[in-house]
Design a protein around this motif. Sequence first.
Motif, PDB file in Angstrom:
ATOM      1  N   ILE A 272       0.839  -1.204   0.000  1.00 16.51           N
ATOM      2  CA  ILE A 272       0.000   0.000   0.000  1.00 16.51           C
ATOM      3  C   ILE A 272       0.876   1.257   0.000  1.00 16.51           C
ATOM      4  O   ILE A 272       1.850   1.340   0.744  1.00 16.51           O
ATOM      5  CB  ILE A 272      -0.923   0.038   1.244  1.00 16.51           C
ATOM      6  CG1 ILE A 272      -1.697  -1.273   1.409  1.00 16.51           C
ATOM      7  CG2 ILE A 272      -1.859   1.260   1.212  1.00 16.51           C
ATOM      8  CD1 ILE A 272      -2.637  -1.623   0.276  1.00 16.51           C
ATOM      9  N   VAL A 273       0.516   2.204  -0.841  1.00 15.52           N
ATOM     10  CA  VAL A 273       1.190   3.508  -0.855  1.00 15.52           C
ATOM     11  C   VAL A 273       0.134   4.585  -0.623  1.00 15.52           C
ATOM     12  O   VAL A 273      -0.884   4.610  -1.304  1.00 15.52           O
ATOM     13  CB  VAL A 273       1.889   3.778  -2.215  1.00 15.52           C
ATOM     14  CG1 VAL A 273       2.543   5.151  -2.231  1.00 15.52           C
ATOM     15  CG2 VAL A 273       2.923   2.701  -2.515  1.00 15.52           C
ATOM     16  N   VAL A 274       0.383   5.434   0.363  1.00 18.42           N
ATOM     17  CA  VAL A 274      -0.537   6.556   0.611  1.00 18.42           C
ATOM     18  C   VAL A 274       0.024   7.790  -0.083  1.00 18.42           C
ATOM     19  O   VAL A 274       1.167   8.176   0.149  1.00 18.42           O
ATOM     20  CB  VAL A 274      -0.697   6.804   2.128  1.00 18.42           C
ATOM     21  CG1 VAL A 274      -1.469   8.107   2.370  1.00 18.42           C
ATOM     22  CG2 VAL A 274      -1.406   5.640   2.790  1.00 18.42           C
ATOM     23  N   GLU A 275      -0.778   8.380  -0.971  1.00 14.54           N
ATOM     24  CA  GLU A 275      -0.360   9.596  -1.683  1.00 14.54           C
ATOM     25  C   GLU A 275      -0.944  10.811  -0.980  1.00 14.54           C
ATOM     26  O   GLU A 275      -2.157  10.856  -0.730  1.00 14.54           O
ATOM     27  CB  GLU A 275      -0.863   9.564  -3.130  1.00 14.54           C
ATOM     28  CG  GLU A 275      -0.304   8.398  -3.921  1.00 14.54           C
ATOM     29  CD  GLU A 275      -0.630   8.480  -5.407  1.00 14.54           C
ATOM     30  OE1 GLU A 275      -1.295   9.451  -5.831  1.00 14.54           O
ATOM     31  OE2 GLU A 275      -0.224   7.561  -6.133  1.00 14.54           O
ATOM     32  N   VAL A 276      -0.086  11.764  -0.667  1.00 13.07           N
ATOM     33  CA  VAL A 276      -0.587  13.013  -0.070  1.00 13.07           C
ATOM     34  C   VAL A 276      -0.051  14.216  -0.837  1.00 13.07           C
ATOM     35  O   VAL A 276       1.024  14.153  -1.420  1.00 13.07           O
ATOM     36  CB  VAL A 276      -0.185  13.182   1.422  1.00 13.07           C
ATOM     37  CG1 VAL A 276      -0.893  12.189   2.298  1.00 13.07           C
ATOM     38  CG2 VAL A 276       1.309  13.102   1.607  1.00 13.07           C
ATOM     39  N   THR A 277      -0.836  15.290  -0.827  1.00 13.32           N
ATOM     40  CA  THR A 277      -0.334  16.550  -1.371  1.00 13.32           C
ATOM     41  C   THR A 277      -0.005  17.425  -0.170  1.00 13.32           C
ATOM     42  O   THR A 277      -0.340  17.084   0.975  1.00 13.32           O
ATOM     43  CB  THR A 277      -1.389  17.258  -2.243  1.00 13.32           C
ATOM     44  OG1 THR A 277      -2.557  17.423  -1.449  1.00 13.32           O
ATOM     45  CG2 THR A 277      -1.734  16.451  -3.468  1.00 13.32           C
ATOM     46  N   GLU A 278       0.637  18.551  -0.471  1.00 12.53           N
ATOM     47  CA  GLU A 278       1.143  19.350   0.647  1.00 12.53           C
ATOM     48  C   GLU A 278       0.075  20.205   1.332  1.00 12.53           C
ATOM     49  O   GLU A 278       0.289  20.706   2.411  1.00 12.53           O
ATOM     50  CB  GLU A 278       2.266  20.241   0.130  1.00 12.53           C
ATOM     51  CG  GLU A 278       2.999  20.945   1.237  1.00 12.53           C
ATOM     52  CD  GLU A 278       4.293  21.548   0.747  1.00 12.53           C
ATOM     53  OE1 GLU A 278       5.105  20.816   0.168  1.00 12.53           O
ATOM     54  OE2 GLU A 278       4.478  22.749   0.970  1.00 12.53           O
ATOM     55  N   GLU A 279      -1.078  20.344   0.684  1.00 11.88           N
ATOM     56  CA  GLU A 279      -2.075  21.273   1.210  1.00 11.88           C
ATOM     57  C   GLU A 279      -2.342  21.046   2.705  1.00 11.88           C
ATOM     58  O   GLU A 279      -2.378  19.914   3.145  1.00 11.88           O
ATOM     59  CB  GLU A 279      -3.381  21.160   0.431  1.00 11.88           C
ATOM     60  CG  GLU A 279      -3.942  19.756   0.432  1.00 11.88           C
ATOM     61  CD  GLU A 279      -5.129  19.608  -0.508  1.00 11.88           C
ATOM     62  OE1 GLU A 279      -5.995  20.480  -0.461  1.00 11.88           O
ATOM     63  OE2 GLU A 279      -5.154  18.637  -1.253  1.00 11.88           O
TER      64      GLU A 279
END
Length: 406
Positions: A272-279
């Motif tokens: 599993i890979v969790v993708e996050v943006t910086e917001e």
Amino acid sequence: MLSTVIYRSRVAPWLSEHWITPMLIAARKKNIAMHITGILIFDGTHFFQVLEGPEQSLTALLSHIRDDPRHREITTLLRDYAPFRRFSSSGMDFFDVRGRTHGKTIDELYSTVADHRILHYDDRILTVVRACINGDWRDGFVEMLNPTEWEFCPEDGSLLVAPLSTPSGQTCQFALQAIVEPLNRRITSVEALIRGPHGEPPAVYFGGLSPRELYQADLESKSTALSLAKNLKLHQYKISINLLPMTLTSIEGAVETLLGYVLANGLEPEQIVVEVTEEEVVAQFDTFRSAIKKLRAAGIGLAIDDFGAGFAGLSLLTEWQPEKLKIDRKIIEGVNAHGPRQAIVASILRLCRSLGISVVAEGVETVEEWCWLQAAGIERFQGYLFGRPTLNQLGPISWPRKLVQS
Ligand code: C2E
Ligand code: MN
Ligand code: MN
């Protein structure tokens, strides 16, 4: 408004020397009519052209140049505005740098400069022009693959998995899109993208929720995403899911809940890979850091999504180095023809190599973008060129195939 453009292009291999003089005569005439001035530099393989004139005229001329088969790989190096013209109004001065010292060419160039004010200060246009003359432009230059030598063919359906019907009562669905290594014909991961009950895009789905409901729905939806992965038997791929940073920081036990979904669906945390943006992250960095620690301790991977978009991602990167970084579509779009985007991609690649971070180019739509990115050293791609997000299933993948040259 007076505008300046510098572009680079490669001379078509079939073009003979005799062709330059008539081309110059025609170009000068055209430029004068369009109130365009500038210079043209030729080094034997590439042209560099500085064009200055009314913005609309430049746009029209550039689109004309792009259609001209006599040069290829037209790449904009710089666009700017200026209070006055730098070069004389003869239509276009020509500098052939072959067999001459750079110093001599540069002296000659300076003698054609129309307004001597710019020689007194460090002028950006002249700095770029000097690099074109002395060969510094080759620093980091990418010899892109030839787009005409590649064709993209959708796979014969062997990967296509029948869509599952949405169980009644389920409030959201997921579309799946592959991340691929095209030259190895390998899918490396599958990203799950949220959709509403009728296939609505994420903004519409989340838009109908209050902030508190939104984070809860974001987390709980991952149970649906992971059960889709299980039902489609996507065991051999990594599964990427998107989470708002605030989902991880504002919901008590979010990481434990997520881990519960992973295990309940017979998946491995390592896939599993969790993708996050910086917001929003920066404001709550301490809480976010502790969520990351828990994810990493459980074996779940992390990726910075949309790197280079509005929220640049650099402050995330200074705090913590993810295993994966996805370059935002806005940087990828038209990269094959855009010098500044090329320089940004090249520096992201250098940065990620030194930190052991794998790089994905997002939103790749054209063969030309891929040809540049692949040659620049990117190995992983996501985008319509390879496969579209498909509701409740993994759609067919288009792989590049090299055409045999006749
Ligand atoms: P993202 O994570 O960067 O996902 C990639 C987006 O680009 C997806 O839009 C995908 O459909 C689109 N895309 C993929 N290839 C191409 C291409 O070649 N060209 C173009 N123009 N677009 C392409 P989508 O599905 O509308 O998702 C938009 C964003 O919504 C995602 O961007 C992600 O940030 C967010 N999102 C999606 N699912 C979730 C979720 O479960 N939770 C949260 N918090 N956010 C989600
Ligand atoms: Mn994403
Ligand atoms: Mn993205």
